[in-house]
Every structure is written in C-alpha cells, then in structure tokens.
Design an enzyme around this catalytic site. Structure first.
Site: not given
Ligand code: GUN
Length: 282
Positions: A52, A96, A119
């Site tokens: 990311k 995350q 998100d």
């Molecule tokens: N863990 C697995 N997929 C995601 C996601 O799309 N966003 C976040 N913040 N954590 C995750």
C-alpha cells in the site's frame, strides 16, 4: 473462457489516480495523504502495508505508516487515530486488520472520522452503502464492481451467489450487488447446502479463505466466477478459494489468483483516498 485481468485493470486505475493527483496539486495545491496504522508483526499484514505504501508513492500521495507493537494499549491506538483525524495533511486513515485479540476492533474502527474512512468500515459509511447513498465503500468489493464495469458484465436481474459474509468483503459485496439490481444470495459457514446455491448462480463471488473450496461440480456452465481468496499453501504458492484449473474450463469469465482481485483492492484504496482529498476543505 475469458480471464479478468485485475493486474492490468489496477494499473489503469492507478494511472488515472496519478493523473487526478497531478491535477489536484496544480489546481488546489493539495497532495492526498494516507495514514496507515499497523499493529503487531503478522507477516501478511506487513506485506500488504508495504504494498500500500509503495502504491501511494507511485501515484504521488503523501503517506505515513504508524507501526506499533502488539502490546500497545487500546487507548494509545485511539490517541493515534484521533491525531490523524485532526491532521490536515491526512485524507485517509486505514487500520490494517486483523488487530491483536486484546483490541476491540469495532470500537477502533468507529474512532476513525467517517470522512477519512477510506476503507469504508465505519458504521456511518456502511449505513450509507446499504441505503444506496454516496460514501466510502470497502476496497475489495469496490474493486470487484470495477471489474464488472470494465468487462461490461451487466448485473441487473442476475442471480449472484456471494460466498462469505464478513464485514470486510461479503456483506459490502452483497450490498453493492443489491444496489446494482442483482438478485443476491449471501452464503456463509452455516449455509446448509452451499453447492445448491453456487450451482444456481449466474455469478459466484467467493471470499472465505478456504483453498479450492469451489470445485468444478459447484458452478454451472458459462458462470462468471470471482475469486477473492488469497491463501498460501504448504508448497509456498498462492491459491484462491476456487479450484482454478477445473472451474476455469466451465466459466465465461474468471479471475486468477494472484493477479485478479488482489491488485484491485490497493487500486481502490488509492481511488478512495483521492476522492477524500478532492473534498478536503482548505
Ligand atoms: N485486512 C484484510 N483486508 C483488509 C482491508 O481491505 N483493509 C484493512 N484495513 N485491513 C485488511
């Protein structure tokens, strides 16, 4: 059978985001900013966050990662999020997941300012999605919708079976499909006869984290199959939730793993952050 190439579509989306960033810089002197909060040392989470951060750099974002040990207290996490809520250079905040067991995930996600919730996990944005209002939508299901659009796959009136009902994937996916006038069946771990539902569907979307759960005899000829699973198996390779080798022979469209939905998740995160930056009030 046509492969849905998530990697090249994600590159295209990233290119569009980069152009949007350039325009925003020139017109309003705004550089979109993303804050990522990473807790603990789960290798998969570290790998995702690294990807990311790299993608942010590529499109010209400002980005910061708050790396915290898994002994961190809930109140310290909340204090960091509140700081990011107030930071004028930050347009998007991402925590995350999964979080360590001692942390109340629902409470943490609700601390994120809804207008920075790129998100789409805050109940405010989930509510707007269910109601069909504009807001932030979870990146993975949003990426799947982008794939349907890019490949001219019409959803209206289609029977779609979503396998998995998580807050991150299955539930927002089902809401998006319903908003697009599909007839949606959401299946999950308590579903009595999964095969009867997947077999009846024009489109099967799977995101449960079970390697090769969907087998050849579970999809109809000509079905469209979207595989959201990413599982590392014993030999070290990555596989999805669909037995690609056998299922792909029956499909009209299918996504590969890797190179399918995965890259789209990051692309949509960038897209959501740019959307937030465009609304920044200066
Ligand atoms: N863990 C697995 N997929 C995601 C996601 O799309 N966003 C976040 N913040 N954590 C995750």
């Amino acid at each position: 059978m046509q492969l849905i190439d998530g990697k090249s579509l994600a590159n295209r989306v990233q290119g569009d985001v980069a152009k949007g960033v350039e325009k925003l810089k020139q017109e309003k002197n705004i550089v979109p900013g993303l804050a990522v909060i990473l807790i603990g040392d789960d290798p998969a989470s570290h790998a995702y966050v690294k990807m990311k951060a790299k993608a942010c750099e590529k499109v010209g974002f400002y980005s910061i990662t708050h790396n915290m040990p898994d002994t961190i207290s809930q109140s310290e996490i909340i204090a960091t999020i509140e700081m990011m809520n107030q930071n004028p250079r930050i347009d998007g905040i991402l925590v995350q997941l999964p979080l360590p067991k001692h942390v109340d995930t629902d409470m943490i996600l609700e601390v994120i300012a809804p207008h920075k919730d790129v998100d789409g996990f805050h109940p405010f944005n989930v509510g707007r999605l269910v109601t069909g209002l504009d807001g932030f939508v979870a990146c993975t299901p949003l990426g799947v919708m982008k794939m349907f659009e890019a490949y001219d796959i019409d959803l209206e009136g289609k029977d779609v079976c979503v396998v998995g009902a998580s807050n991150i994937v299955g539930k927002p996916m089902s809401s998006l499909l319903l908003n697009a006038n599909a007839t949606v069946t959401t299946t999950h771990i308590y579903t009595k006869d999964l095969k009867s539902h997947t077999l009846a569907a024009d489109i099967v979307i799977v995101g449960v984290g079970v390697p090769s759960l969907i087998k050849e005899d579970m999809v109809r000829d000509g079905a469209i199959v979207i595989d959201i699973g990413i599982n590392r198996i014993e030999d070290g390779s990555l596989v999805g939730d669909v037995d690609f080798h056998s299922v792909s022979k029956k499909c009209s469209f299918i996504t590969p793993v890797p190179g399918g939905v995965g890259p789209m998740t990051i692309a949509m995160l960038l897209s959501n952050t740019l959307k937030s930056a465009r609304k920044r009030e200066i």
